[in-house]
Enzyme design. Structure first.
Site, PDB file in Angstrom:
ATOM      1  N   HIS A   2     -22.862 -56.759  39.039  1.00  0.00           N
ATOM      2  CA  HIS A   2     -22.360 -57.944  38.310  1.00  0.00           C
ATOM      3  C   HIS A   2     -23.523 -58.888  37.985  1.00  0.00           C
ATOM      4  O   HIS A   2     -23.625 -59.413  36.881  1.00  0.00           O
ATOM      5  CB  HIS A   2     -21.361 -58.739  39.169  1.00  0.00           C
TER       6      HIS A   2
ATOM      7  N   LYS B 139      -4.230 -57.339  41.960  1.00  0.00           N
ATOM      8  CA  LYS B 139      -5.290 -56.951  42.908  1.00  0.00           C
ATOM      9  C   LYS B 139      -5.132 -57.681  44.228  1.00  0.00           C
ATOM     10  O   LYS B 139      -4.880 -58.881  44.258  1.00  0.00           O
ATOM     11  CB  LYS B 139      -6.664 -57.254  42.312  1.00  0.00           C
TER      12      LYS B 139
ATOM     13  N   ARG C  33     -19.716 -49.123  33.254  1.00  0.00           N
ATOM     14  CA  ARG C  33     -20.496 -48.276  34.160  1.00  0.00           C
ATOM     15  C   ARG C  33     -20.392 -46.800  33.777  1.00  0.00           C
ATOM     16  O   ARG C  33     -21.356 -46.079  33.804  1.00  0.00           O
ATOM     17  CB  ARG C  33     -19.997 -48.441  35.606  1.00  0.00           C
TER      18      ARG C  33
ATOM     19  N   SER D 231     -17.436 -53.619  44.053  1.00  0.00           N
ATOM     20  CA  SER D 231     -17.011 -54.438  45.190  1.00  0.00           C
ATOM     21  C   SER D 231     -16.243 -53.566  46.183  1.00  0.00           C
ATOM     22  O   SER D 231     -16.377 -53.726  47.401  1.00  0.00           O
ATOM     23  CB  SER D 231     -16.112 -55.587  44.719  1.00  0.00           C
TER      24      SER D 231
HETATM   25  P1  ADP Z   1     -12.070 -56.555  36.869  1.00  0.00           P
HETATM   26  O1  ADP Z   1     -11.007 -56.564  37.923  1.00  0.00           O
HETATM   27  O2  ADP Z   1     -11.801 -57.518  35.752  1.00  0.00           O
HETATM   28  O3  ADP Z   1     -12.463 -55.172  36.372  1.00  0.00           O
HETATM   29  P2  ADP Z   1     -14.584 -56.550  38.294  1.00  0.00           P
HETATM   30  O4  ADP Z   1     -15.134 -57.622  39.168  1.00  0.00           O
HETATM   31  O5  ADP Z   1     -14.290 -55.244  38.929  1.00  0.00           O
HETATM   32  O6  ADP Z   1     -13.340 -57.197  37.599  1.00  0.00           O
HETATM   33  O7  ADP Z   1     -15.606 -56.285  37.091  1.00  0.00           O
HETATM   34  C1  ADP Z   1     -15.883 -57.260  36.130  1.00  0.00           C
HETATM   35  C2  ADP Z   1     -16.679 -56.627  35.002  1.00  0.00           C
HETATM   36  O8  ADP Z   1     -17.953 -56.205  35.488  1.00  0.00           O
HETATM   37  C3  ADP Z   1     -16.044 -55.371  34.394  1.00  0.00           C
HETATM   38  O9  ADP Z   1     -16.321 -55.342  33.006  1.00  0.00           O
HETATM   39  C4  ADP Z   1     -16.748 -54.235  35.090  1.00  0.00           C
HETATM   40  O10 ADP Z   1     -16.750 -53.052  34.310  1.00  0.00           O
HETATM   41  C5  ADP Z   1     -18.150 -54.831  35.212  1.00  0.00           C
HETATM   42  N1  ADP Z   1     -18.906 -54.256  36.319  1.00  0.00           N
HETATM   43  C6  ADP Z   1     -18.509 -54.067  37.593  1.00  0.00           C
HETATM   44  N2  ADP Z   1     -19.480 -53.495  38.331  1.00  0.00           N
HETATM   45  C7  ADP Z   1     -20.530 -53.294  37.499  1.00  0.00           C
HETATM   46  C8  ADP Z   1     -21.839 -52.717  37.639  1.00  0.00           C
HETATM   47  N3  ADP Z   1     -22.246 -52.177  38.788  1.00  0.00           N
HETATM   48  N4  ADP Z   1     -22.650 -52.692  36.551  1.00  0.00           N
HETATM   49  C9  ADP Z   1     -22.215 -53.194  35.375  1.00  0.00           C
HETATM   50  N5  ADP Z   1     -20.995 -53.740  35.158  1.00  0.00           N
HETATM   51  C10 ADP Z   1     -20.165 -53.788  36.199  1.00  0.00           C
END
Ligand code: ADP
Length: 161
Positions: free
Chosen positions: A17, A41, A90, A128
């Site tokens: 992130h 979630k 990803r 996460s």
């Molecule tokens: P959500 O529940 O909205 O998917 P997340 O916190 O899981 O929230 O992810 C938020 C955004 O960050 C999403 O677009 C996800 O694809 C992106 N994301 C999560 N992990 C990574 C990573 N390791 N590298 C790049 N983007 C990521």
């Protein structure tokens, strides 16, 4: 002024992130990182805790602001005068769900564009949920969770057990 919003659960923020935040913030005058309270979630942290963790990790990025919301991303984007939503991709699995979200947002507000940033290959397996799984068994998470919040994260997981 060009403003964008990067919405997500961030439960908690990962190095993946953070990389998206750093790269996106270079392309906008202001980047809002928005913690969205997603009812589907089951989160470890409350939205306000997640905001604090992101603030701790982004304090050196002067054009990054952290907010939270219970509503639709497009409504928050409009309120904050952002015409771009940033999301990270990803793998193919992300692409499918991200496409659905971006299409829904386009329908809700065609004036707001979604910009996708591709994850750095070395960060593309970070999430996460993997961090929670690994840490709950005492494994090394220093390559997943940003340094300023590692101690707090391990403590929180122990407390929730
Ligand atoms: P959500 O529940 O909205 O998917 P997340 O916190 O899981 O929230 O992810 C938020 C955004 O960050 C999403 O677009 C996800 O694809 C992106 N994301 C999560 N992990 C990574 C990573 N390791 N590298 C790049 N983007 C990521």
């Amino acid at each position: 002024m060009k403003k964008a919003i990067y919405p997500g659960s961030f439960d908690p923020i990962t190095i993946g992130h953070l990389d998206i935040i750093k790269r996106a913030s270079k392309n906008f005058d202001v980047l809002y990182v928005a913690v969205l309270n997603n009812n589907n979630k089951n989160c470890l942290y409350s939205p306000s805790e997640r905001v604090k963790l992101i603030e701790k990790c982004t304090k050196d990025l002067k054009n990054v602001k952290v907010v939270s919301s219970d509503g639709l991303t497009v409504d928050l984007a409009k309120k904050l005068k952002c015409d771009v939503i940033v999301r990270g991709i990803r793998a193919l699995t992300d692409y499918e769900s991200e496409l659905a979200i971006a299409s829904a947002n386009m329908k809700l507000n065609p004036n707001i564009e979604t910009f996708f940033l591709v994850a750095k290959p070395e960060l593309s397996f970070l999430s996460s949920s993997i961090a929670k799984e690994v840490a709950s068994y005492g494994g090394d998470i220093s390559y997943i969770i940003p340094k300023p919040i590692i101690k707090e994260f391990i403590h929180k997981l122990k407390k929730e057990k």
